[in-house]
Design a protein around this motif. Structure first.
Motif, PDB file in Angstrom:
ATOM      1  N   ILE A   9       3.264  20.980  -3.523  1.00 36.95           N
ATOM      2  CA  ILE A   9       4.510  20.908  -2.168  1.00 36.95           C
ATOM      3  C   ILE A   9       5.395  19.769  -3.396  1.00 36.95           C
ATOM      4  CG2 ILE A   9       4.919  20.291  -0.323  1.00 36.95           C
ATOM      5  CD1 ILE A   9       2.786  21.144   0.292  1.00 36.95           C
ATOM      6  N   MET A  10       5.225  18.453  -3.594  1.00 33.72           N
ATOM      7  CA  MET A  10       6.376  17.884  -3.753  1.00 33.72           C
ATOM      8  C   MET A  10       6.989  18.579  -5.282  1.00 33.72           C
ATOM      9  SD  MET A  10       4.119  13.959  -4.242  1.00 33.72           S
ATOM     10  CE  MET A  10       3.302  13.739  -1.853  1.00 33.72           C
ATOM     11  N   ALA A  11       6.380  18.443  -6.115  1.00 35.69           N
ATOM     12  CA  ALA A  11       6.943  18.912  -7.233  1.00 35.69           C
ATOM     13  C   ALA A  11       8.366  20.314  -7.380  1.00 35.69           C
ATOM     14  CB  ALA A  11       6.271  19.488  -8.317  1.00 35.69           C
ATOM     15  N   LEU A  12       7.687  21.080  -6.509  1.00 38.08           N
ATOM     16  CA  LEU A  12       8.467  22.165  -5.523  1.00 38.08           C
ATOM     17  C   LEU A  12       9.256  22.289  -4.542  1.00 38.08           C
ATOM     18  CD1 LEU A  12       5.839  24.925  -4.784  1.00 38.08           C
ATOM     19  CD2 LEU A  12       7.250  24.964  -7.227  1.00 38.08           C
ATOM     20  N   LEU A  13       9.108  20.603  -4.032  1.00 34.00           N
ATOM     21  CA  LEU A  13      10.697  20.240  -3.046  1.00 34.00           C
ATOM     22  C   LEU A  13      12.043  20.384  -4.239  1.00 34.00           C
ATOM     23  CD1 LEU A  13      11.743  19.833  -0.569  1.00 34.00           C
ATOM     24  CD2 LEU A  13      10.390  18.129  -0.619  1.00 34.00           C
ATOM     25  N   GLY A  14      11.378  18.720  -5.189  1.00 37.53           N
ATOM     26  CA  GLY A  14      12.117  17.969  -5.588  1.00 37.53           C
ATOM     27  C   GLY A  14      12.752  19.201  -6.823  1.00 37.53           C
ATOM     28  N   ALA A  30       8.098  13.420  -4.140  1.00 32.50           N
ATOM     29  CA  ALA A  30       7.226  12.956  -3.930  1.00 32.50           C
ATOM     30  C   ALA A  30       7.380  11.873  -2.879  1.00 32.50           C
ATOM     31  CB  ALA A  30       7.014  12.560  -5.311  1.00 32.50           C
ATOM     32  N   ILE A  31       9.422  11.679  -3.101  1.00 31.86           N
ATOM     33  CA  ILE A  31       9.115  10.389  -2.470  1.00 31.86           C
ATOM     34  C   ILE A  31       9.280  11.001  -0.670  1.00 31.86           C
ATOM     35  CG2 ILE A  31      10.618   8.154  -1.921  1.00 31.86           C
ATOM     36  CD1 ILE A  31      11.008   8.553  -5.084  1.00 31.86           C
ATOM     37  N   PRO A  32      10.329  11.277  -0.361  1.00 29.37           N
ATOM     38  CA  PRO A  32      10.179  11.540   1.096  1.00 29.37           C
ATOM     39  C   PRO A  32       8.753  12.545   1.751  1.00 29.37           C
ATOM     40  CG  PRO A  32      11.094  13.490  -0.194  1.00 29.37           C
ATOM     41  CD  PRO A  32      10.625  12.463  -1.293  1.00 29.37           C
ATOM     42  N   LEU A  33       7.957  12.879   0.499  1.00 30.72           N
ATOM     43  CA  LEU A  33       6.539  13.981   1.453  1.00 30.72           C
ATOM     44  C   LEU A  33       5.928  12.469   0.871  1.00 30.72           C
ATOM     45  CD1 LEU A  33       6.722  17.475  -0.285  1.00 30.72           C
ATOM     46  CD2 LEU A  33       7.663  16.276   1.591  1.00 30.72           C
ATOM     47  N   THR A  34       5.896  11.595   0.209  1.00 30.94           N
ATOM     48  CA  THR A  34       4.688  10.928   0.397  1.00 30.94           C
ATOM     49  C   THR A  34       5.262  10.417   2.098  1.00 30.94           C
ATOM     50  OG1 THR A  34       4.496  10.770  -1.722  1.00 30.94           O
ATOM     51  CG2 THR A  34       3.594   8.672  -0.289  1.00 30.94           C
ATOM     52  N   LEU A  35       6.304   9.713   2.275  1.00 31.40           N
ATOM     53  CA  LEU A  35       6.356   9.142   3.586  1.00 31.40           C
ATOM     54  C   LEU A  35       5.769   9.866   4.579  1.00 31.40           C
ATOM     55  CD1 LEU A  35       9.587   7.074   2.766  1.00 31.40           C
ATOM     56  CD2 LEU A  35       7.600   6.556   2.485  1.00 31.40           C
ATOM     57  N   LEU A  36       6.841  11.025   4.404  1.00 30.02           N
ATOM     58  CA  LEU A  36       6.201  12.175   5.586  1.00 30.02           C
ATOM     59  C   LEU A  36       4.909  12.267   5.850  1.00 30.02           C
ATOM     60  CD1 LEU A  36       7.251  14.201   7.391  1.00 30.02           C
ATOM     61  CD2 LEU A  36       7.170  15.875   5.504  1.00 30.02           C
ATOM     62  N   PHE A  37       3.914  12.866   4.768  1.00 34.17           N
ATOM     63  CA  PHE A  37       2.584  12.699   4.939  1.00 34.17           C
ATOM     64  C   PHE A  37       1.778  11.614   5.996  1.00 34.17           C
ATOM     65  CE2 PHE A  37       2.532  16.472   0.948  1.00 34.17           C
ATOM     66  CZ  PHE A  37       2.991  17.076   2.067  1.00 34.17           C
ATOM     67  N   GLU A  38       2.283  10.418   5.358  1.00 34.29           N
ATOM     68  CA  GLU A  38       1.560   9.253   5.461  1.00 34.29           C
ATOM     69  C   GLU A  38       1.602   8.714   7.477  1.00 34.29           C
ATOM     70  OE1 GLU A  38      -0.220   5.499   5.005  1.00 34.29           O
ATOM     71  OE2 GLU A  38       0.622   6.784   3.915  1.00 34.29           O
ATOM     72  N   PHE A  39       3.015  10.108   7.875  1.00 36.69           N
ATOM     73  CA  PHE A  39       2.912   9.812   8.855  1.00 36.69           C
ATOM     74  C   PHE A  39       2.808  10.814   9.679  1.00 36.69           C
ATOM     75  CE2 PHE A  39       5.444  11.555  12.555  1.00 36.69           C
ATOM     76  CZ  PHE A  39       5.851  10.585  13.165  1.00 36.69           C
ATOM     77  N   ALA A  85       0.742  -1.437   0.076  1.00 36.53           N
ATOM     78  CA  ALA A  85       0.252   0.050   0.063  1.00 36.53           C
ATOM     79  C   ALA A  85       1.037   1.812   0.207  1.00 36.53           C
ATOM     80  CB  ALA A  85      -0.938  -0.317   1.460  1.00 36.53           C
ATOM     81  N   LEU A  86       2.021   0.889   0.768  1.00 30.12           N
ATOM     82  CA  LEU A  86       2.639   2.181   0.461  1.00 30.12           C
ATOM     83  C   LEU A  86       3.668   2.560  -0.571  1.00 30.12           C
ATOM     84  CD1 LEU A  86       4.255   4.392   2.905  1.00 30.12           C
ATOM     85  CD2 LEU A  86       6.090   2.771   3.053  1.00 30.12           C
ATOM     86  N   ALA A  87       3.792   0.999  -0.992  1.00 32.42           N
ATOM     87  CA  ALA A  87       4.420   1.607  -2.722  1.00 32.42           C
ATOM     88  C   ALA A  87       4.089   1.793  -3.804  1.00 32.42           C
ATOM     89  CB  ALA A  87       5.165   0.388  -2.946  1.00 32.42           C
ATOM     90  N   ILE A  88       1.964   1.630  -3.319  1.00 26.59           N
ATOM     91  CA  ILE A  88       1.333   1.870  -4.268  1.00 26.59           C
ATOM     92  C   ILE A  88       1.037   3.993  -4.220  1.00 26.59           C
ATOM     93  CG2 ILE A  88      -1.255   2.368  -4.788  1.00 26.59           C
ATOM     94  CD1 ILE A  88      -1.280  -0.613  -4.745  1.00 26.59           C
ATOM     95  N   GLY A  89       0.653   4.134  -2.851  1.00 31.80           N
ATOM     96  CA  GLY A  89       1.028   5.798  -2.803  1.00 31.80           C
ATOM     97  C   GLY A  89       1.942   6.448  -2.947  1.00 31.80           C
ATOM     98  N   LEU A  90       3.329   5.674  -3.026  1.00 29.33           N
ATOM     99  CA  LEU A  90       4.769   5.933  -3.601  1.00 29.33           C
ATOM    100  C   LEU A  90       4.643   6.494  -5.205  1.00 29.33           C
ATOM    101  CD1 LEU A  90       7.388   4.534  -1.306  1.00 29.33           C
ATOM    102  CD2 LEU A  90       6.570   6.953  -1.580  1.00 29.33           C
ATOM    103  N   LEU A  91       4.229   5.862  -6.162  1.00 33.89           N
ATOM    104  CA  LEU A  91       4.095   5.316  -7.065  1.00 33.89           C
ATOM    105  C   LEU A  91       2.496   6.203  -7.840  1.00 33.89           C
ATOM    106  CD1 LEU A  91       4.523   1.918  -8.340  1.00 33.89           C
ATOM    107  CD2 LEU A  91       6.048   3.498  -8.920  1.00 33.89           C
TER     108      LEU A  91
END
Length: 315
Positions: A239-244, A256-265, A32-38
Protein backbone atom coordinates in the motif's frame (compact mmCIF):
# COMPACT_ATOMS: atom_id res chain seq x y z
CA UNK A 1 22.02 22.44 -13.48
CA UNK A 2 25.25 21.70 -11.61
CA UNK A 3 24.35 24.41 -9.07
CA UNK A 4 20.96 22.77 -8.53
CA UNK A 5 22.57 19.38 -8.00
CA UNK A 6 25.07 20.88 -5.57
CA UNK A 7 22.25 22.53 -3.63
CA UNK A 8 20.29 19.25 -3.55
CA UNK A 9 23.35 17.34 -2.33
CA UNK A 10 23.99 19.94 0.37
CA UNK A 11 20.36 19.80 1.49
CA UNK A 12 20.53 16.00 1.62
CA UNK A 13 23.67 16.12 3.79
CA UNK A 14 22.09 18.62 6.19
CA UNK A 15 18.92 16.54 6.37
CA UNK A 16 20.91 13.38 7.04
CA UNK A 17 22.85 15.12 9.82
CA UNK A 18 19.59 16.25 11.43
CA UNK A 19 18.19 12.73 11.25
CA UNK A 20 21.38 11.28 12.74
CA UNK A 21 21.13 13.64 15.74
CA UNK A 22 17.39 13.10 16.23
CA UNK A 23 17.62 10.38 18.96
CA UNK A 24 19.54 12.73 21.25
CA UNK A 25 16.76 15.34 21.25
CA UNK A 26 13.47 13.38 21.32
CA UNK A 27 11.77 11.29 23.99
CA UNK A 28 11.06 7.56 23.84
CA UNK A 29 7.68 7.91 22.08
CA UNK A 30 8.98 10.00 19.18
CA UNK A 31 12.06 7.79 18.89
CA UNK A 32 9.79 4.74 18.55
CA UNK A 33 7.76 6.60 15.93
CA UNK A 34 10.94 7.50 14.03
CA UNK A 35 12.03 3.86 14.11
CA UNK A 36 8.68 2.84 12.61
CA UNK A 37 9.02 5.45 9.87
CA UNK A 38 12.51 4.28 8.96
CA UNK A 39 11.47 0.63 9.07
CA UNK A 40 8.68 1.06 6.55
CA UNK A 41 10.66 3.52 4.43
CA UNK A 42 13.36 0.89 3.92
CA UNK A 43 10.85 -1.94 3.39
CA UNK A 44 8.73 0.01 0.89
CA UNK A 45 11.77 1.31 -1.01
CA UNK A 46 13.31 -2.18 -1.12
CA UNK A 47 9.98 -3.53 -2.40
CA UNK A 48 9.97 -0.83 -5.08
CA UNK A 49 13.50 -1.72 -6.22
CA UNK A 50 12.19 -4.98 -7.65
CA UNK A 51 8.45 -4.52 -8.11
CA UNK A 52 8.70 -0.96 -9.48
CA UNK A 53 10.55 -1.66 -12.75
CA UNK A 54 9.35 -5.28 -13.23
CA UNK A 55 5.71 -4.67 -12.14
CA UNK A 56 5.72 -7.94 -10.20
CA UNK A 57 3.57 -7.50 -7.10
CA UNK A 58 5.34 -9.44 -4.34
CA UNK A 59 3.79 -10.32 -0.97
CA UNK A 60 6.93 -12.06 0.27
CA UNK A 61 8.11 -9.14 2.42
CA UNK A 62 6.93 -10.86 5.60
CA UNK A 63 8.85 -14.03 4.73
CA UNK A 64 12.23 -12.27 4.54
CA UNK A 65 11.46 -9.92 7.43
CA UNK A 66 10.56 -12.87 9.66
CA UNK A 67 13.64 -14.87 8.66
CA UNK A 68 15.84 -11.93 9.68
CA UNK A 69 14.06 -11.60 13.03
CA UNK A 70 14.33 -15.32 13.79
CA UNK A 71 18.01 -15.37 12.88
CA UNK A 72 18.59 -12.84 15.65
CA UNK A 73 16.34 -14.79 18.03
CA UNK A 74 18.39 -17.95 17.49
CA UNK A 75 21.92 -16.54 17.22
CA UNK A 76 21.71 -13.18 18.99
CA UNK A 77 23.12 -14.42 22.28
CA UNK A 78 25.70 -16.72 20.71
CA UNK A 79 27.55 -14.48 18.25
CA UNK A 80 28.64 -10.83 17.96
CA UNK A 81 25.99 -8.54 16.51
CA UNK A 82 27.80 -7.80 13.19
CA UNK A 83 28.26 -11.54 12.60
CA UNK A 84 24.55 -12.15 13.26
CA UNK A 85 23.64 -9.49 10.69
CA UNK A 86 26.01 -11.05 8.15
CA UNK A 87 24.45 -14.48 8.69
CA UNK A 88 20.96 -13.00 8.33
CA UNK A 89 22.07 -11.34 5.08
CA UNK A 90 23.42 -14.64 3.75
CA UNK A 91 20.28 -16.58 4.70
CA UNK A 92 18.04 -13.95 3.11
CA UNK A 93 20.12 -13.91 -0.08
CA UNK A 94 20.19 -17.70 -0.43
CA UNK A 95 16.46 -17.95 0.20
CA UNK A 96 15.78 -15.18 -2.34
CA UNK A 97 17.86 -16.91 -5.02
CA UNK A 98 16.06 -20.22 -4.45
CA UNK A 99 12.64 -18.57 -4.43
CA UNK A 100 13.50 -16.37 -7.40
CA UNK A 101 14.71 -19.23 -9.59
CA UNK A 102 11.61 -21.27 -8.81
CA UNK A 103 8.91 -18.58 -8.93
CA UNK A 104 9.94 -15.68 -11.18
CA UNK A 105 8.77 -17.63 -14.22
CA UNK A 106 5.29 -16.92 -12.91
CA UNK A 107 3.63 -13.58 -13.47
CA UNK A 108 0.50 -11.67 -12.66
CA UNK A 109 -1.93 -13.11 -10.13
CA UNK A 110 -0.06 -16.42 -9.94
CA UNK A 111 3.09 -14.69 -8.68
CA UNK A 112 1.10 -12.67 -6.11
CA UNK A 113 -0.56 -15.80 -4.72
CA UNK A 114 2.70 -17.74 -4.64
CA UNK A 115 4.60 -15.05 -2.74
CA UNK A 116 1.79 -14.77 -0.20
CA UNK A 117 1.79 -18.55 0.20
CA UNK A 118 5.57 -18.51 0.62
CA UNK A 119 5.33 -16.33 3.71
CA UNK A 120 2.70 -18.61 5.21
CA UNK A 121 4.73 -21.72 4.33
CA UNK A 122 7.84 -20.42 6.09
CA UNK A 123 5.77 -19.43 9.12
CA UNK A 124 4.33 -22.93 9.37
CA UNK A 125 7.79 -24.48 8.98
CA UNK A 126 9.12 -22.33 11.81
CA UNK A 127 6.16 -23.32 14.01
CA UNK A 128 6.75 -27.01 13.23
CA UNK A 129 10.46 -26.74 14.04
CA UNK A 130 9.89 -24.82 17.26
CA UNK A 131 7.19 -27.21 18.52
CA UNK A 132 8.82 -30.48 17.48
CA UNK A 133 12.54 -29.76 17.78
CA UNK A 134 13.21 -26.89 20.17
CA UNK A 135 10.03 -27.57 22.20
CA UNK A 136 9.27 -23.84 22.50
CA UNK A 137 7.01 -21.73 20.34
CA UNK A 138 8.64 -18.38 21.07
CA UNK A 139 12.11 -17.09 21.90
CA UNK A 140 13.43 -14.28 24.05
CA UNK A 141 15.85 -11.86 22.44
CA UNK A 142 18.60 -10.68 24.78
CA UNK A 143 21.13 -8.58 22.90
CA UNK A 144 22.89 -5.41 23.94
CA UNK A 145 21.15 -3.21 21.36
CA UNK A 146 19.34 -0.04 22.45
CA UNK A 147 16.49 1.79 20.73
CA UNK A 148 18.97 4.42 19.57
CA UNK A 149 21.17 1.71 18.06
CA UNK A 150 18.16 0.36 16.16
CA UNK A 151 17.35 3.84 14.85
CA UNK A 152 20.89 4.53 13.65
CA UNK A 153 21.22 1.12 11.99
CA UNK A 154 17.91 1.62 10.16
CA UNK A 155 19.08 5.09 9.10
CA UNK A 156 22.26 3.60 7.61
CA UNK A 157 20.13 0.96 5.87
CA UNK A 158 17.84 3.69 4.48
CA UNK A 159 20.80 5.57 3.03
CA UNK A 160 22.15 2.31 1.57
CA UNK A 161 18.87 1.35 -0.11
CA UNK A 162 18.58 4.78 -1.76
CA UNK A 163 22.21 4.81 -2.90
CA UNK A 164 22.00 1.28 -4.30
CA UNK A 165 18.67 2.04 -5.94
CA UNK A 166 20.16 5.16 -7.56
CA UNK A 167 23.11 3.14 -8.87
CA UNK A 168 20.86 0.35 -10.20
CA UNK A 169 18.59 2.82 -11.98
CA UNK A 170 21.61 4.13 -13.91
CA UNK A 171 23.09 0.73 -14.66
CA UNK A 172 22.54 -1.82 -17.42
CA UNK A 173 20.63 -3.94 -14.92
CA UNK A 174 18.16 -1.15 -14.27
CA UNK A 175 17.70 -0.56 -18.00
CA UNK A 176 17.15 -4.27 -18.57
CA UNK A 177 14.55 -4.45 -15.81
CA UNK A 178 12.61 -1.52 -17.23
CA UNK A 179 12.42 -3.34 -20.57
CA UNK A 180 11.27 -6.48 -18.75
CA UNK A 181 8.55 -4.45 -17.06
CA UNK A 182 7.33 -3.10 -20.38
CA UNK A 183 7.39 -6.42 -22.27
CA UNK A 184 9.28 -9.50 -21.11
CA UNK A 185 9.11 -11.12 -24.55
CA UNK A 186 10.76 -8.09 -26.15
CA UNK A 187 13.44 -8.17 -23.45
CA UNK A 188 14.26 -11.79 -24.32
CA UNK A 189 14.52 -10.94 -28.02
CA UNK A 190 16.88 -8.06 -27.13
CA UNK A 191 19.31 -10.60 -25.68
CA UNK A 192 18.59 -9.82 -22.02
CA UNK A 193 18.99 -12.74 -19.63
CA UNK A 194 15.61 -12.19 -18.00
CA UNK A 195 16.05 -14.80 -15.27
CA UNK A 196 19.41 -13.49 -14.02
CA UNK A 197 18.22 -9.87 -14.09
CA UNK A 198 15.06 -10.60 -12.12
CA UNK A 199 16.71 -12.92 -9.60
CA UNK A 200 19.55 -10.43 -9.01
CA UNK A 201 17.25 -7.55 -8.15
CA UNK A 202 14.85 -9.78 -6.22
CA UNK A 203 17.80 -10.89 -4.09
CA UNK A 204 19.00 -7.32 -3.46
CA UNK A 205 15.48 -6.33 -2.42
CA UNK A 206 15.13 -9.39 -0.16
CA UNK A 207 18.44 -8.72 1.60
CA UNK A 208 17.25 -5.29 2.72
CA UNK A 209 13.98 -6.76 3.99
CA UNK A 210 15.87 -9.46 5.90
CA UNK A 211 18.18 -6.91 7.50
CA UNK A 212 15.23 -4.78 8.60
CA UNK A 213 13.73 -7.81 10.34
CA UNK A 214 17.06 -8.58 12.01
CA UNK A 215 17.60 -5.01 13.19
CA UNK A 216 14.04 -4.73 14.50
CA UNK A 217 14.17 -8.03 16.43
CA UNK A 218 15.75 -6.64 19.65
CA UNK A 219 12.92 -4.14 19.89
CA UNK A 220 10.39 -6.85 20.72
CA UNK A 221 12.39 -8.79 23.34
CA UNK A 222 10.10 -11.79 22.75
CA UNK A 223 9.51 -13.24 19.27
CA UNK A 224 7.10 -15.87 18.07
CA UNK A 225 5.96 -16.78 14.52
CA UNK A 226 2.79 -14.67 14.66
CA UNK A 227 4.91 -11.60 15.44
CA UNK A 228 7.82 -12.17 13.05
CA UNK A 229 5.71 -13.45 10.13
CA UNK A 230 2.82 -11.02 10.43
CA UNK A 231 1.16 -10.94 6.99
CA UNK A 232 -0.05 -7.39 7.61
CA UNK A 233 3.50 -6.13 7.03
CA UNK A 234 3.46 -7.34 3.40
CA UNK A 235 0.16 -5.59 2.66
CA UNK A 236 1.20 -2.38 4.40
CA UNK A 237 4.41 -2.23 2.36
CA UNK A 238 2.52 -2.71 -0.92
CA UNK A 239 0.00 0.00 0.00
CA UNK A 240 2.78 2.43 0.91
CA UNK A 241 4.75 1.80 -2.27
CA UNK A 242 1.67 2.13 -4.48
CA UNK A 243 0.55 5.34 -2.77
CA UNK A 244 3.90 7.03 -3.33
CA UNK A 245 4.60 5.52 -6.73
CA UNK A 246 6.74 2.39 -7.00
CA UNK A 247 8.14 3.34 -10.42
CA UNK A 248 10.35 6.05 -8.86
CA UNK A 249 13.10 5.40 -6.32
CA UNK A 250 11.85 7.97 -3.82
CA UNK A 251 8.16 7.26 -4.50
CA UNK A 252 7.64 4.50 -1.87
CA UNK A 253 9.03 6.80 0.85
CA UNK A 254 6.34 9.36 -0.01
CA UNK A 255 3.77 6.70 0.76
CA UNK A 256 5.54 5.14 3.73
CA UNK A 257 5.74 8.29 5.85
CA UNK A 258 2.06 9.38 5.88
CA UNK A 259 0.68 5.84 5.98
CA UNK A 260 2.95 4.82 8.87
CA UNK A 261 1.56 7.75 10.84
CA UNK A 262 -1.98 6.87 9.79
CA UNK A 263 -1.64 3.18 10.68
CA UNK A 264 -0.13 4.16 14.05
CA UNK A 265 -3.19 6.32 14.69
CA UNK A 266 -5.64 3.63 13.57
CA UNK A 267 -3.97 0.91 15.65
CA UNK A 268 -4.20 3.13 18.74
CA UNK A 269 -7.76 4.41 18.21
CA UNK A 270 -9.43 1.55 16.30
CA UNK A 271 -7.49 -1.66 17.11
CA UNK A 272 -10.29 -4.04 16.06
CA UNK A 273 -11.13 -2.26 12.81
CA UNK A 274 -7.69 -1.13 11.70
CA UNK A 275 -7.26 -4.04 9.25
CA UNK A 276 -10.62 -3.32 7.61
CA UNK A 277 -9.81 0.38 7.28
CA UNK A 278 -6.42 -0.52 5.80
CA UNK A 279 -8.18 -2.62 3.14
CA UNK A 280 -10.46 0.27 2.23
CA UNK A 281 -7.43 2.57 1.95
CA UNK A 282 -5.76 0.05 -0.35
CA UNK A 283 -8.79 -0.02 -2.67
CA UNK A 284 -8.99 3.77 -2.75
CA UNK A 285 -5.30 4.06 -3.64
CA UNK A 286 -5.55 1.47 -6.44
CA UNK A 287 -8.58 3.12 -8.03
CA UNK A 288 -7.87 6.80 -7.37
CA UNK A 289 -4.05 6.85 -7.70
CA UNK A 290 -2.98 3.94 -9.92
CA UNK A 291 0.42 5.60 -10.52
CA UNK A 292 0.73 7.00 -6.99
CA UNK A 293 1.54 10.51 -5.87
CA UNK A 294 4.57 10.59 -8.17
CA UNK A 295 2.37 9.74 -11.17
CA UNK A 296 -0.06 12.49 -10.20
CA UNK A 297 2.83 14.97 -10.03
CA UNK A 298 4.17 13.82 -13.41
CA UNK A 299 0.75 14.34 -15.01
CA UNK A 300 0.56 17.82 -13.52
CA UNK A 301 4.00 18.71 -14.90
CA UNK A 302 3.10 17.41 -18.37
CA UNK A 303 -0.06 19.52 -18.44
CA UNK A 304 1.61 22.60 -16.99
CA UNK A 305 4.68 22.60 -19.26
CA UNK A 306 2.82 23.07 -22.60
CA UNK A 307 0.86 25.95 -21.09
CA UNK A 308 4.09 27.58 -19.97
CA UNK A 309 5.65 27.13 -23.41
CA UNK A 310 2.54 28.58 -25.06
CA UNK A 311 2.55 31.62 -22.75
CA UNK A 312 6.25 32.15 -23.47
CA UNK A 313 5.62 32.01 -27.22
CA UNK A 314 2.84 34.61 -26.98
CA UNK A 315 5.06 36.89 -24.93
Amino acid sequence: MSAMRLAAALAACVGLAVLALLPTYVDAYYLALAIGLLQFTVLATAWGLFSGPTRYVSLATTAFFGVGAYTVAVLGELLPWPVVLLIATAIGAVMAVIVGLSTLRLSGLHFVIFTFGLAELIRQLVIWFEVNKSRVLGRYVFVDITQKDIYWQLLVLAVAVFVIGWLIARSRLGFALRIIGEDETVAKHCGINVTIAKVTLFTISAVFMTLVGAIMAPRWTYIEPSIAFNATISFEVVIMALLGGAHRLWGPALGAIPLTLLFEFLAARFPTASTLIMGVIFLLIVYALPAGVVGLWDNFRRQWRPQRIEQGAKA
